[in-house]
Design a protein around this motif. Structure first.
Motif, mmCIF file in Angstrom:
data_model
loop_
_atom_site.group_PDB
_atom_site.id
_atom_site.type_symbol
_atom_site.label_atom_id
_atom_site.label_comp_id
_atom_site.label_asym_id
_atom_site.label_seq_id
_atom_site.Cartn_x
_atom_site.Cartn_y
_atom_site.Cartn_z
ATOM 1 N N UNK A 87 0.816 -1.206 -0.089
ATOM 2 C CA UNK A 87 0.044 0.094 0.101
ATOM 3 C C UNK A 87 1.008 1.316 -0.048
ATOM 4 N N UNK A 88 0.495 2.247 -0.847
ATOM 5 C CA UNK A 88 1.096 3.377 -1.001
ATOM 6 C C UNK A 88 0.170 4.687 -1.101
ATOM 7 N N UNK A 89 0.433 5.625 -0.005
ATOM 8 C CA UNK A 89 -0.629 6.719 0.107
ATOM 9 C C UNK A 89 0.286 7.920 -0.461
ATOM 10 N N UNK A 90 -0.524 8.949 -0.809
ATOM 11 C CA UNK A 90 0.223 9.914 -1.454
ATOM 12 C C UNK A 90 -0.759 11.267 -1.834
ATOM 13 N N UNK A 91 -0.178 12.363 -2.233
ATOM 14 C CA UNK A 91 -0.768 13.408 -2.405
ATOM 15 C C UNK A 91 -0.348 14.175 -3.741
ATOM 16 N N UNK A 92 -1.268 14.748 -4.570
ATOM 17 C CA UNK A 92 -0.669 15.584 -5.785
ATOM 18 C C UNK A 92 -1.432 17.009 -5.758
ATOM 19 N N UNK A 93 -0.862 18.104 -5.525
ATOM 20 C CA UNK A 93 -1.160 19.199 -5.592
ATOM 21 C C UNK A 93 -0.917 20.126 -6.704
ATOM 22 N N UNK A 94 -1.932 20.563 -7.451
ATOM 23 C CA UNK A 94 -1.599 21.254 -8.706
ATOM 24 C C UNK A 94 -2.285 22.676 -8.721
ATOM 25 N N UNK A 95 -1.510 23.771 -9.077
ATOM 26 C CA UNK A 95 -2.025 25.163 -9.035
ATOM 27 C C UNK A 95 -1.786 25.715 -10.321
ATOM 28 N N UNK A 96 -3.004 26.158 -10.988
ATOM 29 C CA UNK A 96 -2.858 26.679 -12.411
ATOM 30 C C UNK A 96 -3.067 28.342 -12.227
ATOM 31 N N UNK A 97 -2.748 29.070 -13.314
ATOM 32 C CA UNK A 97 -3.082 30.348 -13.598
ATOM 33 C C UNK A 97 -2.903 30.760 -14.931
ATOM 34 N N UNK A 98 -3.858 31.237 -15.531
ATOM 35 C CA UNK A 98 -4.023 31.736 -16.975
ATOM 36 C C UNK A 98 -4.614 32.858 -17.252
ATOM 37 N N UNK A 99 -4.191 33.745 -18.190
ATOM 38 C CA UNK A 99 -4.931 34.926 -18.628
ATOM 39 C C UNK A 99 -5.018 35.022 -20.089
ATOM 40 N N UNK A 100 -6.106 35.225 -20.572
ATOM 41 C CA UNK A 100 -6.224 35.475 -22.200
ATOM 42 C C UNK A 100 -6.893 36.715 -22.507
ATOM 43 N N UNK A 101 -6.093 37.392 -23.419
ATOM 44 C CA UNK A 101 -6.456 38.576 -23.877
ATOM 45 C C UNK A 101 -6.839 38.506 -25.641
ATOM 46 N N UNK A 102 -8.037 38.928 -25.871
ATOM 47 C CA UNK A 102 -8.272 38.818 -27.335
ATOM 48 C C UNK A 102 -9.061 40.197 -27.726
ATOM 49 N N UNK A 103 -8.345 40.589 -28.988
ATOM 50 C CA UNK A 103 -8.876 41.828 -29.534
ATOM 51 C C UNK A 103 -9.232 41.609 -31.013
ATOM 52 N N UNK A 138 1.613 26.842 -14.403
ATOM 53 C CA UNK A 138 1.357 25.598 -13.567
ATOM 54 C C UNK A 138 2.441 25.025 -12.633
ATOM 55 N N UNK A 139 2.013 24.602 -11.445
ATOM 56 C CA UNK A 139 2.920 24.115 -10.467
ATOM 57 C C UNK A 139 2.305 22.981 -10.007
#
Length: 775
Positions: free
Chosen positions: A355-371, A393-394
């Motif tokens: 048995x193996x337990x664990x955790x994955x944490x992901x953090x994203x941030x995105x910005x889009x500009x459209x003209x 992303x981390x």
């Protein structure tokens, strides 16, 4: 002498006898019979249906009176009238309007009565669908708003009879991919971003939803699409309108959404702006069970994961439309999107009783500009679009809290597009032509534990040109055929090394469209088209992103574009029943699959090409209105699937007969003040590469109430009432035998409060509007 006097008297008498007839002839000639067409709209520029139009000659001595009513588009036509004329336009909800003129087309604006006794909705047996001049099937926005509980433009799209929803994706029946267009232009957005964007558009401004199984080349996309036609509000005087909403959503926790949009408009210009903020919290569980063979030894694996996701998304839009006259138009559009999801995955792996337990944490941030800027002059359009996208992303993976894996993913994208479209009349045929050019620069960066780094810079040049002709078939229909050439050159550099070719292709895409009206209520539509799909930048990048200690997501630099040929035939009966045939064949079809690795105890989700994927089937849309106030719509689809090819060393040759059925019910209570809906669908088992996907089903309900406070409405919605939206997949391919089940909190309770308000409105003047407008 006497004879001469007699001659003069006779001549004068003859002149006196002829002159009255001559005057009568001139008078009759001056009142030549001509055709008169017109448009009746309200002060918001929306068409007024079922308005009575009475016409008579301006000469009070004539008593010839004709009467007609406006159609669903607010239009009317008299084939033969005397000029000048007098019009009287009447409607129970508007003040009467009188017009005296001699023009051949007229535009009349009706003003609402100040003493109307509440809201009155008159419903008749109007056609459910009609066809457009470029081969689309058009659904009236006003009709959808009256018949369904729609609060956002996304609701309107989902209300289309041939639309299917799978997760967050929207697809037309008989098509595998569907582009969502806004006034003929596509936004480069994810499914979630598109949903947030559509919340910023007032539903009252949607004129129609046009469905294309073969999209006209002038729209810049190929294949199937839905074009949202938005009509910017125009008023005779300066006018302000706004709408705000707030909603509470509960699944595993309480989250709130909110937004507003407003418009400031006059007769020749309009400005629209909107903002929404969406907060989502999702919880999902997945179980993966497999026997993984490595070096001839079988390893029994049971993997369970629980993913909790929190995201705050922001969307802001602004649009300026200027129309100094009917021939010239300028449109400027700006869109901003911000997305910041956080995912936390708790996993438990049981590998050969270890048995193996664990955790994955992901953090994203995105910005889009459209003209986007577009200039139209008569039948010519010139425009350009610039887009900038940045995502960071981390990811941190912890195994039993004694081993950490730290990953960074970054993507930067810049794209510039310039296009030109036009059409001309030549020998009673319509010639369409256009050219399009796009430059794209993408940078993908992947770093692992601060030591291993990968940098990929991709550049693309894409140019397309098309030429088409629309040939009329009398007054019954037309043939629309075109040919489009596309050249794309894509190169990349890895870790700032030498430039390498990713692909360099030139392709020709012919299209054929037939539209024929046997009668105004019986129409056949047929289309034959081809298109090519290119992988996303992440799918083509060389990277690895961990889900847990056993499974991960990988890119595939060897992934190739796919080519699709599609045939669709639809027969529309009585303007509401639709029977269709469809067939499509994909070459080098690519899809994401889970595959057990050969050199380690691990599995990877990765995009793979499949040599051939085919689907042929039939569909039917049947609306019913057996009981007053209760409307139902049945949608049925059956199809045959065949997939053939190889994934690495695994050979595939699979077939499947499947289908999908859905029903939508609308109940009118208290007129249109209180309405209820209950919708459901079931999808039979299908195949997808290695996968055998089990059946799924879902039921959703909604109640909406227009409160006594004018402009305010309240709705309650339950998505997936019985929490049945679960994905069950298995693979029976040798050396790739596994099964996984995914389910989550798809049951969501939502309470929404919205309010439409009218602010400043210039003082009304007692004048008769009689602007000339061509159709």
């Amino acid at each position: 002498m006497e004879r001469r006097r007699l001659k003069i008297l006779s001549s004068r008498l003859l002149i006196k006898l002829i002159l009255p007839f001559l005057y009568m002839f001139i008078a009759v000639g001056s009142k030549a019979q001509k055709q008169l067409s017109g448009l009746v709209v309200d002060t918001n520029g929306q068409p007024v249906m079922s308005a009575s139009v009475i016409i008579q000659s301006s000469d009070s001595a004539e008593h010839n009176v004709q009467i007609t009513v406006t159609n669903v588009d607010g239009k009317f036509l008299f084939h033969s009238v005397s000029f000048p004329y007098q019009l009287i336009i009447q409607h129970m909800s508007y003040s009467d309007s009188y017009v005296n003129d001699s023009v051949s087309n007229v535009r009349v604006v009706l003003k609402e009565k100040d003493n109307t006794l509440g809201e009155v909705v008159v419903k008749g047996n109007r056609p459910m669908v009609k066809t457009t001049n470029d081969g689309g099937i058009s659904f009236s926005g006003n009709q959808i708003r009256q018949r369904r509980l729609v609060e956002t433009v996304l609701d309107m799209i989902e209300a289309l009879p041939m639309m299917m929803k799978s997760g967050e994706s929207l697809m037309l029946m008989g098509a595998t991919e569907t582009s969502i267009l806004i006034n003929g232009k596509k936004k480069i957005l994810s499914d979630e971003q598109l949903a947030n964007y559509l919340k910023t558009i007032p539903v009252s401004e949607v004129k129609s939803l046009d469905v294309y199984y073969s999209t006209p080349p002038k729209f810049g996309v190929r294949g199937a699409s839905v074009n949202i036609v938005i009509s910017a509000p125009k008023h005779e005087d300066l006018h302000f309108r706004g709408e705000g909403f707030v909603s509470a959503n509960y699944s595993n926790s309480m989250k709130f959404d909110g937004g507003t949009n407003f418009s400031l408009s006059s007769k020749k210009w309009s400005m629209n702006a909107g903002y929404t903020e969406s907060n989502a919290a999702k919880l999902r569980n997945q179980t993966l069970e497999t026997v993984h063979t490595l070096d001839g030894v079988n390893h029994h694996i049971l993997q369970t994961t629980q993913t909790s996701s929190i995201s705050k998304d922001k969307t802001a839009v602004m649009n300026l439309t200027i129309s100094p006259n009917d021939n010239v138009g300028v449109d400027v559009d700006y869109t901003f999107l911000h997305k910041s999801p956080r995912n936390n995955i708790n996993f438990n792996s049981l590998i050969d009783q270890q048995c193996i337990n664990g955790n994955t944490f992901s953090r994203y941030g995105s910005d889009t500009h459209n003209v986007r800027v577009a200039l139209t002059y008569k039948d010519i359009e010139f425009g350009g679009e610039y887009e900038h996208f940045q995502e960071n992303a981390d990811q941190i993976v912890m195994l039993d809290k004694n081993q950490n894996i730290d990953n960074d993913h970054n993507q930067s994208y810049r794209g510039l597009n310039v296009y030109f479209n036009g059409e001309s009349e030549l020998f009673n045929h319509t010639i369409e032509y256009g050219i399009d050019g796009t430059l794209r620069n993408t940078t993908n960066y992947v770093g692992e534990n601060g030591s291993s780094e990968s940098l990929m810079k991709q550049k693309e040049l894409e140019t397309t040109a098309y030429l088409g002709i629309r040939i009329p078939l009398g007054k019954k229909g037309f043939i629309n055929t075109s040919i489009q050439g596309e050249f794309i050159n894509s190169t990349y550099k890895r870790n700032n090394g030498y430039k390498e070719k990713l692909w360099r292709d030139f392709d020709i895409y012919p299209t054929f469209m037939l539209m024929y009206r046997f009668t105004p209520l019986h129409i056949i539509q047929a289309s034959l088209s081809s298109t090519k799909y290119y992988p996303s930048y992440w799918a083509n990048a060389s990277y690895s992103s961990y889900i847990d200690n056993y499974s991960r997501i990988e890119g595939n630099p060897q992934l190739n574009p796919s080519r699709k040929y599609a045939l669709n035939v639809n027969y529309i009966m009585r303007s509401k029943y639709i029977i269709g045939l469809f067939g499509e064949s994909h070459q080098n079809y690519f899809t994401q699959l889970l595959k057990l690795k050969k050199d380690e105890i691990a599995a990877a989700y990765k995009y793979y090409n499949i040599h051939k994927s085919q689907r042929f089937g039939v569909m039917a849309i049947v609306p019913l209105n057996l009981i007053h106030g209760f409307e139902s719509k049945f949608t049925l689809m059956g199809f045959y699937m065949h997939q053939e090819g190889s994934i690495d060393e695994i050979t595939l040759d699979k077939t499947k007969v499947s289908g999908r059925a859905s029903i939508s019910n609308t109940i009118n209570l208290l007129g249109n003040k209180l309405m209820a809906e209950i919708d459901g669908w079931v999808q039979l088992p299908v195949i997808q590469g290695l996968y055998d996907v089990k059946a799924m089903w879902n039921i959703t309900s909604k109640v909406s109430w227009k409160t006594p406070i004018k402009g305010m409405s309240v709705s309650i919605k339950v998505d997936d009432m019985f929490n049945t939206l679960r994905s069950r997949v298995q693979s029976n391919v040798p050396q790739q035998r596994f099964s996984f089940r995914s389910y989550g909190d798809s049951r969501i309770f939502s309470l929404r409060l919205s309010y439409i308000f009218n602010g400043y409105k210039a003082k009304e003047r007692k004048t008769i509007v009689n602007d000339r407008l061509g159709f």
